[in-house]
Design an enzyme around this catalytic site. Structure first.
Site, PDB file in Angstrom:
ATOM      1  N   ALA A  32       0.621  -0.610  -0.227  1.00 45.08           N
ATOM      2  CA  ALA A  32      -0.014  -0.135   0.119  1.00 45.08           C
ATOM      3  C   ALA A  32       1.045   1.084  -0.141  1.00 45.08           C
ATOM      4  O   ALA A  32       0.561   2.206   0.978  1.00 45.08           O
ATOM      5  CB  ALA A  32      -0.952  -0.152   1.302  1.00 45.08           C
ATOM      6  N   HIS A  37       6.956   6.264   1.696  1.00 45.94           N
ATOM      7  CA  HIS A  37       7.574   4.558   1.203  1.00 45.94           C
ATOM      8  C   HIS A  37       8.601   5.513  -0.045  1.00 45.94           C
ATOM      9  O   HIS A  37       9.286   5.492  -0.287  1.00 45.94           O
ATOM     10  CB  HIS A  37       6.817   3.663   0.241  1.00 45.94           C
ATOM     11  CG  HIS A  37       6.046   2.631   1.373  1.00 45.94           C
ATOM     12  ND1 HIS A  37       4.809   3.181   1.482  1.00 45.94           N
ATOM     13  CD2 HIS A  37       6.416   2.570   2.966  1.00 45.94           C
ATOM     14  CE1 HIS A  37       4.491   2.589   2.458  1.00 45.94           C
ATOM     15  NE2 HIS A  37       4.941   1.870   3.078  1.00 45.94           N
ATOM     16  N   ASP A 152       7.379   5.011  12.642  1.00 48.78           N
ATOM     17  CA  ASP A 152       7.441   3.912  13.725  1.00 48.78           C
ATOM     18  C   ASP A 152       8.805   4.254  14.210  1.00 48.78           C
ATOM     19  O   ASP A 152       9.949   3.632  14.478  1.00 48.78           O
ATOM     20  CB  ASP A 152       7.203   2.739  12.385  1.00 48.78           C
ATOM     21  CG  ASP A 152       6.702   2.950  12.249  1.00 48.78           C
ATOM     22  OD1 ASP A 152       5.209   3.017  13.008  1.00 48.78           O
ATOM     23  OD2 ASP A 152       5.791   2.794  10.680  1.00 48.78           O
ATOM     24  N   GLN A 155       9.950   1.661  16.401  1.00 47.85           N
ATOM     25  CA  GLN A 155       9.843   0.051  15.480  1.00 47.85           C
ATOM     26  C   GLN A 155      12.107   0.325  15.013  1.00 47.85           C
ATOM     27  O   GLN A 155      12.854  -0.424  14.784  1.00 47.85           O
ATOM     28  CB  GLN A 155       9.510   0.414  13.985  1.00 47.85           C
ATOM     29  CG  GLN A 155       9.947  -0.855  12.887  1.00 47.85           C
ATOM     30  CD  GLN A 155       8.571  -1.494  12.320  1.00 47.85           C
ATOM     31  OE1 GLN A 155       7.880  -1.747  11.851  1.00 47.85           O
ATOM     32  NE2 GLN A 155       8.804  -0.366  10.784  1.00 47.85           N
TER      33      GLN A 155
HETATM   34  O1  PAF Z   1       6.962  -1.089   9.230  1.00 48.80           O
HETATM   35  C1  PAF Z   1       6.673  -1.864   8.374  1.00 48.80           C
HETATM   36  O2  PAF Z   1       5.792  -2.009   7.659  1.00 48.80           O
HETATM   37  C2  PAF Z   1       6.721  -3.506   8.613  1.00 48.80           C
HETATM   38  O3  PAF Z   1       7.041  -3.410  10.548  1.00 48.80           O
HETATM   39  C3  PAF Z   1       7.563  -3.889   7.714  1.00 48.80           C
HETATM   40  C4  PAF Z   1       8.984  -2.960   9.085  1.00 48.80           C
HETATM   41  C5  PAF Z   1       7.776  -4.153   7.252  1.00 48.80           C
HETATM   42  C6  PAF Z   1       8.273  -5.230   9.206  1.00 48.80           C
HETATM   43  O4  PAF Z   1       6.756  -5.638   8.419  1.00 48.80           O
END
Ligand code: PAF
Length: 282
Positions: A32, A37, A152, A155
């Site tokens: 998506a 991105h 994130d 993350q």
């Molecule tokens: O941030 C994301 O889209 C997901 O957590 C990742 C890093 C692709 C891992 O599945």
């Protein structure tokens, strides 16, 4: 545009490029694709000859079955979104079996406390799933550097720890949050919001912006109280958490210290769609 579906093919693609002394950047995604991105890809293309974009909705990082089921899956659209990059981009879109082998399960990680706050508290097992899939993908793709958005932020810290724990030979780089003109952080989940919810969700950015302005003169506890009050008065968004944390270890701020950096974090629901955002506050 190369669309690669197996780990054997991706390994071959990468080793051929590396044999020609080309460098490889990696942008792992769940598809998506949006301008957020694209900004990671553009960032990567300034540093590397080729970028691999993985598109894989990772089942082990979802702690809610309906969230996994409803997550947008738009491979054809994503491939045309990346069309403008021509041959400098390859898509790696494997199946779960290709990524994990027969057992699609998470490994258990100790990320030294970073995994137990905020997203970790509200999404049990989430970071084990993220760590496990990235461990597999990093080994399969074997890039020189991987790029992650600061949206994130938790993350991003987890991924840096993962690379240390697994002793993986790649660099992890965080990239600034990409926002719409009205401030809303770009997210694949925005695709599930109605036009009205898209407008209402800008509230999250406005709150973070105000917290940033007030951070110098107000204590963390005053700011927490203010944010909770603002959300309580908002009928469209339900606050899950607000936190101000140290950027190195994500420990919640109690007393501000000189030379330390902090970020404010929000998770909130617009209907059943969960949105997160954060902002540096000094
Ligand atoms: O941030 C994301 O889209 C997901 O957590 C990742 C890093 C692709 C891992 O599945």
């Amino acid at each position: 545009m190369n669309l690669i579906k197996t780990k054997t093919e991706i390994a071959k693609y990468v080793s051929e490029k590396k044999a020609q002394k080309s460098t490889i950047g990696f942008v792992p995604t769940m598809g998506a694709l949006h301008q957020g991105h694209a900004s990671l890809i553009d960032f990567g293309l300034e540093r590397h000859d080729y970028i691999i974009v993985s598109i894989f909705v990772n089942p082990t990082q979802f702690n809610n079955a309906s969230d996994l089921e409803k997550y947008p899956r738009t491979l054809d659209q994503d491939a045309s979104f990346l069309g403008k990059y021509k041959n400098r981009i390859a898509i790696y879109a494997p199946t779960a079996q290709e990524v994990y082998g027969p057992d699609v399960i998470s490994k258990q990680y100790n990320f030294k406390g970073i995994e137990t706050v905020m997203e970790g508290t509200h999404r049990p097992g989430h970071f084990d799933g993220v760590g496990t899939v990235l461990n597999h993908l990093f080994r399969q793709v074997n890039p020189d550097e991987a790029f992650f958005g600061e949206k994130d932020f938790q993350q991003l810290l987890i991924v840096k720890k993962l690379v240390e724990i697994e002793k993986l030979p790649l660099k992890i780089t965080g990239c600034p949050i990409h926002r719409q003109e009205n401030g809303l952080a770009m997210s694949s989940r925005n695709a599930r919001l109605t036009p009205q919810q898209l407008e209402e969700a800008t509230f999250i950015y406005k709150i973070l912006h105000q917290v940033n302005k007030d951070f110098k003169n107000k204590s963390a506890s005053k700011l927490r109280k203010w944010v909770t009050g603002q959300f309580n008065e908002n009928p469209h968004l339900k606050l899950e958490y607000f936190e101000i944390s140290n950027v190195k270890n994500l420990k919640p701020l109690s007393r501000k210290r000189k030379n330390q950096k902090y970020r404010a974090f929000i998770a909130a629901f617009a209907g059943e769609i969960r949105l997160i955002d954060n902002m540096a506050v000094n």
